[in-house]
Design an enzyme around this catalytic site. Structure first.
Site, PDB file in Angstrom:
ATOM      1  N   CYS A 308       0.828  -1.204   0.000  1.00 57.49           N
ATOM      2  CA  CYS A 308       0.000   0.000   0.000  1.00 57.49           C
ATOM      3  C   CYS A 308       0.868   1.261   0.000  1.00 57.49           C
ATOM      4  CB  CYS A 308      -0.955   0.012   1.195  1.00 57.49           C
ATOM      5  SG  CYS A 308      -0.209   0.524   2.768  1.00 57.49           S
ATOM      6  N   HIS A 337      -3.970   1.988   4.394  1.00 55.47           N
ATOM      7  CA  HIS A 337      -3.387   0.678   4.702  1.00 55.47           C
ATOM      8  C   HIS A 337      -4.465  -0.352   5.040  1.00 55.47           C
ATOM      9  CE1 HIS A 337      -0.890  -2.460   6.433  1.00 55.47           C
ATOM     10  NE2 HIS A 337      -1.699  -2.441   7.481  1.00 55.47           N
TER      11      HIS A 337
END
Length: 373
Positions: A308, A337
């Protein structure tokens, strides 16, 4: 066009299945996790950030958008896609969950619909199956949900039986007024933890021939994990294989895995962004709270193997600093995230199904995750 589900592969040891969901805005693999954008936005995130983390279907809430800014304004903007600048598929829930949480007693629920007071100003409101569908037609989402009764987890058998029957009648009424030919309509299966009620609800709802089916009543306050899994097990056998199966309001990693094993294709939940606003992050070793002082000098990413944006650019120490200082960026980075974590989880589950190792994946993930919870 109506959404279409194309089954690609079944796991040999479980009911898990890998498929393709064809929508107005492209085709997407399932199982999938769908981020929630209640007010036509994912809290603390931009649409571009969600897309960068591989979002597919995004949810918005009928009740909240009805009150603000109003379905007519969104229609004037060109529909929800243009209003929120998302060129991917959107699902709108019926508003039922919010409405029933605002209805204070049983007399508020009548055959025509539900009387309740606005959470904004206390004004009296009335929502019916027809009104819910009318709002969703104007929002022009790709998938609309039937208006169902959401009984509390404490409801007894007789109440649930009557509730299931009312939900089926409401489903029929909603389907009759659904006029948006480019919008799919999903039916909702209810019945609590009772096998006979889930079977009855599923069979009768499937008779109405919806474009997809969801299993409701599993994310209410007080609902046990055992009852959730029962609700899935009791419903799945009666849902056609060529239609998508959606478990409403579920976003715990273990519950997603258990749902996939039982044959679920779609999940949604506010959990990843809600946890983020309270400084919590999903990791393979359980959830962590970034306010913990042990992260003050931790200059590593949230997870070393996470792809991410947050993990590629920022450290735990920096995110902790933002959260302690109450900087909004901290919530944004954690939301990015957490959403990617659940989307990536479903990506890995798809691969496990393709390779017939879903149970092996569950054992490995659960052992590591629960050990640290």
């Amino acid at each position: 066009m109506k959404v279409k589900y194309e089954l690609q592969k079944k796991d040999k040891q479980t009911k898990g299945r890998y498929g393709i969901l064809h929508t107005n805005y492209g085709s997407y693999e399932t199982p999938m996790f769908m981020p929630v954008g209640t007010l036509a936005n994912i809290k603390t995130m931009t649409i571009e950030q969600a897309k960068a983390e591989h979002s597919a279907v995004i949810l918005s809430n009928t009740y909240h958008l009805w009150l603000r800014p109003g379905e007519d304004i969104i229609k004037k903007a060109g529909g929800l896609h243009k209003f929120m600048n998302y060129d991917g598929p959107i699902l709108t829930d019926s508003g039922g969950f919010q409405v029933f949480s605002l209805a204070k007693n049983k007399k508020d629920i009548v055959e025509e619909g539900v009387h309740f007071k606005s959470h904004l100003d206390g004004s009296k409101l009335f929502l019916t199956p027809e009104k819910s569908i009318e709002i969703q037609n104007k929002l022009d989402s790709d998938i609309a949900m039937s208006f169902d009764e959401c009984p509390p987890a404490s409801a007894d058998y007789n109440y649930l039986k009557n509730s299931v029957e009312r939900t089926i009648r409401w489903a029929k009424r909603g389907k009759q007024v659904h006029k948006n030919e480019n919008q799919s309509l999903f039916g909702i299966i209810q019945g609590g933890p009772h096998k006979d009620l889930r079977k009855y609800s599923a069979i009768e709802t499937v008779k109405l021939d919806f474009d997809g089916y969801s299993i409701g009543g599993v994310a209410n306050d007080g609902e046990s994990k055992e009852d959730m899994y029962k609700a899935i097990d009791y419903s799945i056998p009666y849902i056609p294989e060529d239609k998508p199966r959606y478990l409403m309001g579920v976003g715990d990693p273990i519950d997603i895995i258990e749902g996939v094993i039982r044959g679920i294709d779609m999940f949604d939940c506010v959990l990843p962004t809600r946890l983020a606003r309270h400084a919590n992050a999903f990791t393979r070793k359980g959830k962590i709270n970034l306010r913990n002082s042990k992260f003050k000098e931790d200059f590593t990413s949230l997870e070393s193997n996470c792809d991410c944006y947050t993990c590629r650019h920022y450290t735990k120490a920096y995110i902790r600093h933002l959260m302690v200082c109450e900087e909004t960026l901290g919530s944004t980075l954690l939301s990015i995230h957490n959403i990617r974590f659940l989307i990536k989880l479903t990506e890995e589950l798809r691969e496990a199904i393709k390779e017939d190792r879903l149970l092996e994946y569950k054992e490995h993930f659960t052992k590591e995750y629960q050990k640290h919870e």
